[in-house]
Design a protein around this motif. Structure first.
Motif, PDB file in Angstrom:
ATOM      1  N   VAL A  16       0.883  -1.218  -0.337  1.00 58.14           N
ATOM      2  CA  VAL A  16      -0.022   0.179   0.129  1.00 58.14           C
ATOM      3  C   VAL A  16       0.797   1.134   0.022  1.00 58.14           C
ATOM      4  CG1 VAL A  16      -1.589   1.509   1.220  1.00 58.14           C
ATOM      5  CG2 VAL A  16      -2.055  -1.216   0.940  1.00 58.14           C
ATOM      6  N   PRO A  17       1.899   1.252   0.851  1.00 58.51           N
ATOM      7  CA  PRO A  17       2.715   2.568   0.854  1.00 58.51           C
ATOM      8  C   PRO A  17       3.490   2.855  -0.513  1.00 58.51           C
ATOM      9  CG  PRO A  17       3.030   1.462   2.860  1.00 58.51           C
ATOM     10  CD  PRO A  17       2.452   0.466   1.883  1.00 58.51           C
ATOM     11  N   THR A  18       3.799   1.715  -1.315  1.00 64.65           N
ATOM     12  CA  THR A  18       4.295   2.075  -2.485  1.00 64.65           C
ATOM     13  C   THR A  18       3.223   2.359  -3.649  1.00 64.65           C
ATOM     14  OG1 THR A  18       5.990   0.008  -2.002  1.00 64.65           O
ATOM     15  CG2 THR A  18       5.763   0.507  -4.243  1.00 64.65           C
ATOM     16  N   ILE A  19       2.488   1.587  -3.558  1.00 63.26           N
ATOM     17  CA  ILE A  19       0.971   2.074  -4.499  1.00 63.26           C
ATOM     18  C   ILE A  19       0.761   3.428  -4.303  1.00 63.26           C
ATOM     19  CG2 ILE A  19      -0.930   1.584  -5.398  1.00 63.26           C
ATOM     20  CD1 ILE A  19      -0.807  -1.384  -4.581  1.00 63.26           C
ATOM     21  N   GLU A  20       0.361   3.859  -3.177  1.00 63.54           N
ATOM     22  CA  GLU A  20       0.083   5.161  -2.826  1.00 63.54           C
ATOM     23  C   GLU A  20       1.160   6.351  -3.460  1.00 63.54           C
ATOM     24  OE1 GLU A  20      -2.568   6.473  -1.722  1.00 63.54           O
ATOM     25  OE2 GLU A  20      -3.578   4.895  -0.745  1.00 63.54           O
ATOM     26  N   ALA A  21       2.466   5.942  -2.866  1.00 70.33           N
ATOM     27  CA  ALA A  21       3.386   6.812  -3.394  1.00 70.33           C
ATOM     28  C   ALA A  21       3.514   7.011  -4.994  1.00 70.33           C
ATOM     29  CB  ALA A  21       4.940   6.524  -2.976  1.00 70.33           C
ATOM     30  N   LEU A  22       3.290   5.780  -5.686  1.00 74.44           N
ATOM     31  CA  LEU A  22       3.636   5.942  -7.010  1.00 74.44           C
ATOM     32  C   LEU A  22       2.164   6.549  -7.718  1.00 74.44           C
ATOM     33  CD1 LEU A  22       5.010   2.227  -7.997  1.00 74.44           C
ATOM     34  CD2 LEU A  22       6.224   4.433  -7.961  1.00 74.44           C
ATOM     35  N   ARG A  23       1.264   6.247  -7.167  1.00 71.36           N
ATOM     36  CA  ARG A  23      -0.043   7.011  -7.690  1.00 71.36           C
ATOM     37  C   ARG A  23       0.136   8.484  -7.460  1.00 71.36           C
ATOM     38  NH1 ARG A  23      -5.979   6.889  -4.922  1.00 71.36           N
ATOM     39  NH2 ARG A  23      -7.076   6.970  -6.887  1.00 71.36           N
ATOM     40  N   ILE A  24       0.605   8.750  -6.408  1.00 78.76           N
ATOM     41  CA  ILE A  24       0.810  10.319  -6.121  1.00 78.76           C
ATOM     42  C   ILE A  24       1.862  10.979  -7.338  1.00 78.76           C
ATOM     43  CG2 ILE A  24       1.751  12.278  -4.762  1.00 78.76           C
ATOM     44  CD1 ILE A  24       0.879  10.328  -2.247  1.00 78.76           C
ATOM     45  N   VAL A  25       3.063  10.195  -7.607  1.00 74.32           N
ATOM     46  CA  VAL A  25       3.672  10.761  -8.737  1.00 74.32           C
ATOM     47  C   VAL A  25       3.016  10.751  -9.999  1.00 74.32           C
ATOM     48  CG1 VAL A  25       5.822  10.126  -9.860  1.00 74.32           C
ATOM     49  CG2 VAL A  25       5.838   9.798  -7.407  1.00 74.32           C
ATOM     50  N   ALA A  26       2.069   9.541 -10.307  1.00 72.48           N
ATOM     51  CA  ALA A  26       1.547   9.690 -11.490  1.00 72.48           C
ATOM     52  C   ALA A  26       0.370  10.822 -11.582  1.00 72.48           C
ATOM     53  CB  ALA A  26       0.727   8.231 -11.747  1.00 72.48           C
ATOM     54  N   ARG A  27      -0.026  10.887 -10.471  1.00 70.71           N
ATOM     55  CA  ARG A  27      -1.165  12.408 -10.488  1.00 70.71           C
ATOM     56  C   ARG A  27      -0.205  13.464 -10.877  1.00 70.71           C
ATOM     57  NH1 ARG A  27      -5.534  10.955  -5.964  1.00 70.71           N
ATOM     58  NH2 ARG A  27      -6.790   9.437  -7.374  1.00 70.71           N
TER      59      ARG A  27
END
Length: 574
Positions: A389-400
Motif C-alpha cells: 500500500v505505501p508503494t502503490i500510494e507513492a507511485l499513484r501520487i507521482v502519476a497524478r
C-alpha cells in the motif's frame, strides 16, 4: 306455528347473549385472529347448542324428534337440534359460552378454506432473507488470510531477530575483546548516538498520543494546524541542518526544504477540501467514545515498538563492527519500516473491526477479541498491505503529479496518462480502504480491495473518496513528529558531537514518523469505516446525509472542489 315458536325463541335469546357478551367475545376473537386462529364458526355452533339446552323442554324435544323425520338432512335446524341432543344427553352443567370458544381452537383443527387464514398469513412477519445470514456467518470467519504473506513476515521476523541478536553480540564483543581503536569508536557511538535515539523514541511516543488526543477533541482545528505546521516544521528543520555547514547536513537539509515547498503547495491546493474533511472526521470519531478500551492496541504496539527500537539501535551500533556496515544498516532500516507498518495496520484492523461491527450490526464488540483476531487470522493481510500500500500510494501520487504537468508535448502527455491509468488499475487491487472488509468479513487483501472499490463505484462515491485528505493529514502528522525530533536531536548532537548530526537526524526522523503513524491509525480507521460502511448500506440509521448531500452538490456542479487528477474518459476506452 308450533315448530316456529322454538326457533323464534332461540333466535331472540341468541341475540341477547351476543349483545350481553359482545365485549368479551370480541376481545377473544381479536386475540385469536392475531395468533392466526379462527374460531368464529365454532363459537356460533356452541352458543346455539347451549341455548337449545336451556330452552327446549321434554315436550318440545318429542315434537322436534317427530319433525326430524320430515326435515332435510342438510337443514340447519336439524343440525342444531342434533348438536344439542348430542351434547346434553348426560344433562351435566356446561361451561359458560366463552370457554368453548377458547378451547375450540385447541381441539378442532380449522378447515383449510377459512376466510381469515390469508389475513393471518399477511400480518405475520416475512421470513428472513438468506443474505443477512450469510453476512453474519462471514463476520465470524475463522480462516487465515494471505497465508503466504504471513509466512514471509514470520520468516523475516525470525531472520531479523537473529540478525539483531548477532549484531548486539558483535557490539558487546567489540567493547570487550576488540582493539583499542574499535573500543573507542563504539564507546563514542554509545555515548553520542544512543541517548539521542532513545530520547527521540520517548518524545515521539509522547507526541503521538498528544496528536491523537488533540484530533479527538479539536478535529477541525487540528486539520488546519497539521497542514501548515508540517510546512513550517520541515522548513525549520531544513534551515537548521543547513546552518551547520557540513556536506551531509546540507544534503539532508535541502531534502527537508524541498519537502516543505511541496507541502506548502499541497496545503494551498486542498484548502477547499478541508471543510468536508473536518465534517467527516468529526462524525466518524463519535463512536470512539463508546469504547473506553479502544486505545489499548495502540499502547501495546507503541510499547513493543519502543522495545524493538532499543534493540534495533544496538544492532546498528554492532553493525559498525561487522562487514559491509552500510548495507546492513539499510537492511535494518527496511526491516524496521515493514515491522512498524505491520504494527500500525494491526491497530488499524482492530479499530476497523470494532467500528465496522458497530455500523453493521449496531453492537459493541470486545476490543481485546478484535485485537487477537488482528494478530492471528488477519495478520497476513496486514503484512501484505504494509508491503504494497505505501508503494502503490507513492507511485499513484507521482502519476497524478505528472498528470498535472500536461503541456504541448504529446509524448509526455501520453506517458502521463498511461502511468496514471496503470496506477489506477493497480490501485483497485490494493488500497488502504480494504482493511475495513478484511477486519469485518475476513477477506483477503486483493479481494477486499476489489470489493471495496466496487462498492464505491456502485454508490458513485469515487470523487469523494479520491478527494479525501484524511490519510494525508495522518501522514503529515507523522512528518511533524519527525521534524520535531530532528530539531531537538540535531541541536543536541551539534552541541556534543557534530559529526553525528546528519546520521542522527535521519534516524530520529524515521523513528518519530513511524511511532506517530502507529497512534494515528485510530482516526484513519474510523474515517475508513465511515466511508466503506456507508457505501455498503447507505440507508443505515447510524449515518446522516453528509455524504448524500455532498454527492448531490457534486452532481449538480455546485460544489467548488479542485478535481483530483484522473484518467480522461477517452483514454479509458480500449
Amino acid at each position: 306455528m308450533g315448530a316456529s315458536d322454538p326457533v323464534v325463541e332461540r333466535e331472540t335469546q341468541n341475540k341477547e347473549e351476543e349483545e350481553g357478551g359482545g365485549e368479551g367475545g370480541g376481545e377473544e376473537e381479536v386475540k385469536d385472529v392475531e395468533k392466526g386462529e379462527v374460531v368464529v364458526e365454532e363459537k356460533v355452533v356452541d352458543s346455539n347448542s347451549n341455548v337449545n339446552i336451556n330452552n327446549i323442554n321434554g315436550e318440545q324435544r318429542g315434537f322436534n324428534a317427530s319433525m326430524m323425520q320430515t326435515l332435510n338432512p342438510t337443514n340447519p335446524l336439524r343440525i342444531v337440534i342434533n348438536g344439542g341432543r348430542r351434547v346434553t344427553a348426560p344433562r351435566i352443567a356446561t361451561p359458560p359460552p366463552s370457554q368453548p370458544s377458547r378451547q375450540a381452537p385447541r381441539i378442532a383443527t380449522p378447515p383449510p378454506s377459512q376466510p381469515s387464514r390469508p389475513r393471518s398469513i399477511s400480518t405475520s412477519p416475512p421470513a428472513p432473507t438468506p443474505t443477512p445470514q450469510a453476512s453474519r456467518t462471514t463476520l465470524n470467519s475463522k480462516k487465515y488470510t494471505n497465508k503466504i504473506s504471513l509466512f514471509l513476515f514470520v520468516l523475516h521476523m525470525i531472520l531479523a531477530i537473529g540478525l539483531v541478536g548477532f549484531l548486539v553480540f558483535k557490539g558487546i564483543q567489540g567493547l570487550i575483546l576488540a582493539s583499542e581503536s574499535i573500543k573507542r569508536k563504539e564507546k563514542r557511538v554509545l555515548k553520542y548516538l544512543l541517548p539521542q535515539v532513545e530520547a527521540a523514541s520517548l518524545l515521539s511516543i509522547s507526541l503521538s498520543f498528544s496528536w491523537q488526543k488533540a484530533f479527538r477533541v479539536w478535529p477541525k482545528f487540528m486539520v488546519h494546524f497539521i497542514l501548515w505546521s508540517s510546512f513550517f516544521l520541515s522548513l525549520s528543520a531544513g534551515i537548521l541542518l543547513i546552518c551547520f555547514q557540513k556536506p551531509a547536513t546540507d544534503g539532508v537539509g535541502v531534502c527537508f526544504i524541498a519537502f516543505a515547498i511541496g507541502n506548502g503547495l499541497y496545503a494551498c491546493w486542498v484548502s477547499q477540501r478541508i471543510g468536508f474533511c473536518c465534517k467527516v472526521l468529526i462524525i466518524s470519531l463519535q463512536p470512539v467514545s463508546k469504547f473506553s478500551d479502544l486505545n489499548q492496541p495502540t499502547y501495546w504496539m507503541l510499547g513493543t515498538g519502543f522495545l524493538w527500537m532499543s534493540f534495533w539501535i544496538l544492532a546498528v551500533i554492532g553493525a559498525l563492527n561487522f562487514y559491509f556496515p552500510p548495507l546492513i544498516i539499510i537492511a535494518l532500516v527496511l526491516s524496521l519500516a515493514w515491522t512498524t507498518e505491520v504494527m500500525r495496520n494491526v491497530v488499524n484492523l482492530t479499530v476497523c473491526r470494532v467500528i465496522s461491527l458497530y455500523y453493521i450490526l449496531g453492537m459493541q464488540s470486545s476490543t481485546q477479541f478484535c485485537f487477537q483476531r488482528a494478530l492471528t487470522q488477519n495478520l497476513g493481510s496486514a503484512c501484505l498491505g504494509s508491503l504494497f500500500v505505501p508503494t502503490i500510494e507513492a507511485l499513484r501520487i507521482v502519476a497524478r503529479g505528472l498528470n498535472l504537468l500536461e503541456g504541448e508535448d504529446e509524448f509526455m502527455f501520453s506517458c502521463a496518462h498511461c502511468c496514471l491509468r496503470i496506477m489506477e488499475s493497480i490501485f483497485r487491487c490494493g488500497n488502504g480502504w480494504a482493511y475495513v472488509q478484511i477486519a469485518a468479513y475476513g477477506k483477503g487483501f486483493v479481494q477486499a480491495s476489489q470489493d471495496t472499490w466496487a462498492l464505491f463505484e456502485r454508490q458513485e462515491m469515487e470523487p469523494i473518496v479520491d478527494s479525501d485528505i484524511t490519510s494525508s493529514i495522518c501522514f503529515l502528522t507523522g512528518v511533524c513528529s519527525g521534524c520535531i525530533c530532528v530539531i531537538v536531536t540535531a541541536a543536541w548532537t551539534a552541541k556534543v558531537h557534530q559529526p553525528f548530526t546528519a546520521t542522527i537526524s535521519l534516524l530520529t526522523f524515521i523513528i518519530g514518523y513511524l511511532m506517530t503513524r502507529i497512534a494515528m491509525a485510530l482516526p484513519q480507521a474510523c474515517v475508513s469505516c465511515y466511508y466503506v460502511c456507508y457505501a455498503e448500506n447507505p440507508d443505515n440509521r447510524l449515518f446522516d446525509s453528509t455524504i448524500k448531500d455532498r454527492l448531490s452538490l457534486m452532481k449538480a456542479g455546485r460544489d467548488v472542489v479542485v478535481p483530483t487528477p484522473r484518467v480522461p474518459h477517452r483514454f479509458r476506452e480500449t
